[in-house]
Design an enzyme around this catalytic site. Sequence first.
Site, PDB file in Angstrom:
ATOM      1  N   LYS A  44      -9.467   2.386  -2.474  1.00 30.18           N
ATOM      2  CA  LYS A  44      -9.787   1.669  -1.236  1.00 30.18           C
ATOM      3  C   LYS A  44     -11.154   2.074  -0.681  1.00 30.18           C
ATOM      4  CE  LYS A  44      -7.516   0.626   3.226  1.00 30.18           C
ATOM      5  NZ  LYS A  44      -6.315   0.965   4.050  1.00 30.18           N
TER       6      LYS A  44
ATOM      7  N   GLU B 270       0.846  -1.203   0.000  1.00 34.02           N
ATOM      8  CA  GLU B 270       0.000   0.000   0.000  1.00 34.02           C
ATOM      9  C   GLU B 270       0.885   1.259   0.000  1.00 34.02           C
ATOM     10  OE1 GLU B 270      -2.225   0.035   3.614  1.00 34.02           O
ATOM     11  OE2 GLU B 270      -3.613   1.626   3.004  1.00 34.02           O
TER      12      GLU B 270
ATOM     13  N   CYS C   6      -5.180  -3.315   1.980  1.00 33.99           N
ATOM     14  CA  CYS C   6      -4.997  -3.424   3.427  1.00 33.99           C
ATOM     15  C   CYS C   6      -6.274  -3.763   4.219  1.00 33.99           C
ATOM     16  CB  CYS C   6      -4.337  -2.142   3.923  1.00 33.99           C
ATOM     17  SG  CYS C   6      -3.430  -2.393   5.481  1.00 33.99           S
TER      18      CYS C   6
ATOM     19  N   VAL D 181      -0.719  -3.156  10.343  1.00 34.43           N
ATOM     20  CA  VAL D 181      -0.106  -2.858  11.647  1.00 34.43           C
ATOM     21  C   VAL D 181      -0.689  -3.709  12.777  1.00 34.43           C
ATOM     22  CG1 VAL D 181       0.544  -0.490  11.048  1.00 34.43           C
ATOM     23  CG2 VAL D 181      -1.714  -0.927  12.054  1.00 34.43           C
TER      24      VAL D 181
END
Lengths: 264, 264
Positions: free
Chosen positions: A110, A39, A143, A170
Amino acid sequence: MKAGFVQFAPEFCNYDRNLVLVEDILDASDQVDLLVLPELANSGYNFASREQAFANAEEVNDSRFIKVLHEYCRRRKSYVASGFNERVGDQLFNSAILVGPDGLIGKYQKIHLFLNEKDIFTPGEAGLPVFATPIGRLGLLVCFDWIFPEVWRILALKGADIICHCSNLVLPGFAQRSVPIHALINHFYVITANRIGSEGSLTFTGMSTIADPRGNVLYQAGPDTMELRFFNFDLEKARNKQMTPRNDLFADRRPEMYQELLKL
Amino acid sequence: MKAGFVQFAPEFCNYDRNLVLVEDILDASDQVDLLVLPELANSGYNFASREQAFANAEEVNDSRFIKVLHEYCRRRKSYVASGFNERVGDQLFNSAILVGPDGLIGKYQKIHLFLNEKDIFTPGEAGLPVFATPIGRLGLLVCFDWIFPEVWRILALKGADIICHCSNLVLPGFAQRSVPIHALINHFYVITANRIGSEGSLTFTGMSTIADPRGNVLYQAGPDTMELRFFNFDLEKARNKQMTPRNDLFADRRPEMYQELLKL
């Protein structure tokens, strides 16, 4: 066909450096039909402000980043899917682009924004395209889309053989555990290209993953190593939706029972 | 609240024996609020003919099996979800029933039939109910439903805290790997109660699984051991759909983008 990912750390807000970095990584690769990059591979991720993100974005029709990818794809007759900080007029989209030997093929903006992305990017309104290319039918996700089973299913129903999942993950391994199951229940390949490194308080979790249509993890990268990996894909395995001799994953669906999925 | 599963081997086409077996297993259990039993726990699974299945089915309003479960639930003030070979007139359904202290609460008729079940059972037409009980909001699924992300999502959207997944799984561990991901992406608890043993050419794979709303496997049984296991559930964890401080799994959905899910 051969397909895989590049796991690396784009340099935050250093567009020129990322151009060279990506070009060098791609040039050093063995011949491969499709590579997926993380990304926002052109810009880095953790923007302090919309202005900072804007200063590190490009429009797809005037992008040095896409030119670098195009030049590589032209020479190698190959394809690259990459996260892309996209400017459209005064809006920003957290996009994924697909580039081939003839240049930009298409993009996905996205749909499901994560955390502070909501302050910076416009949620995608352009749907979930699947691109028919000579190397297969490719879908793009970015993501945090990983947690919405709807978008994986839609891409499967639209015929995707491979999902290119450009990521800056993350959270602790949730997506990396989940994408093989999305692959299994939709019978397609998934390439999750995650980044490594840290930006401010965020540490990216690497572990880029290649899963096959039976949910097998063909490869999972380390959490903090730069890696370029690819495998042989057999697209017939993605196109055959038979789970048993009498169970086809698509024919067995009961869409008339699924109305509640569109509940707002 | 405490909830778990019974992993055992119903005896094929021995209704009387299964009544005693289930009664004995339940009576021997510690106090638990909810237990989930496998698919077709009253009859066994691998019928040679529709006639054989019919001879081992009951109607819910005149069922000795449900009376046994009801008696247990009444004494213990607890709940049982169980697979149930259900006769409705001249039709058979591969159903799951929910029984509580006051008797039968409701049922679910399996929507997605597996392999030769298609010769025996009518596919469920009655939708995907969620039952609000004093111990929580319970959804029911049966075995091969595991591979259809739509039904897990619908039960989540209808408010289910716990999915009781009554199973006779025979494929090698696919479902057991998948249900923790369904739990994670929907933020609910899942109890997959699978059976053990063999019937003809089919060997059931055990490995009954309890997963929490973060996708953690609280427990997974052995492949061929009779087991009754339960854990403490915190339903607030299932009702809180926040994935991050700014990401709610339901509020972040974009149903206006999901039209293709209803494509036939």
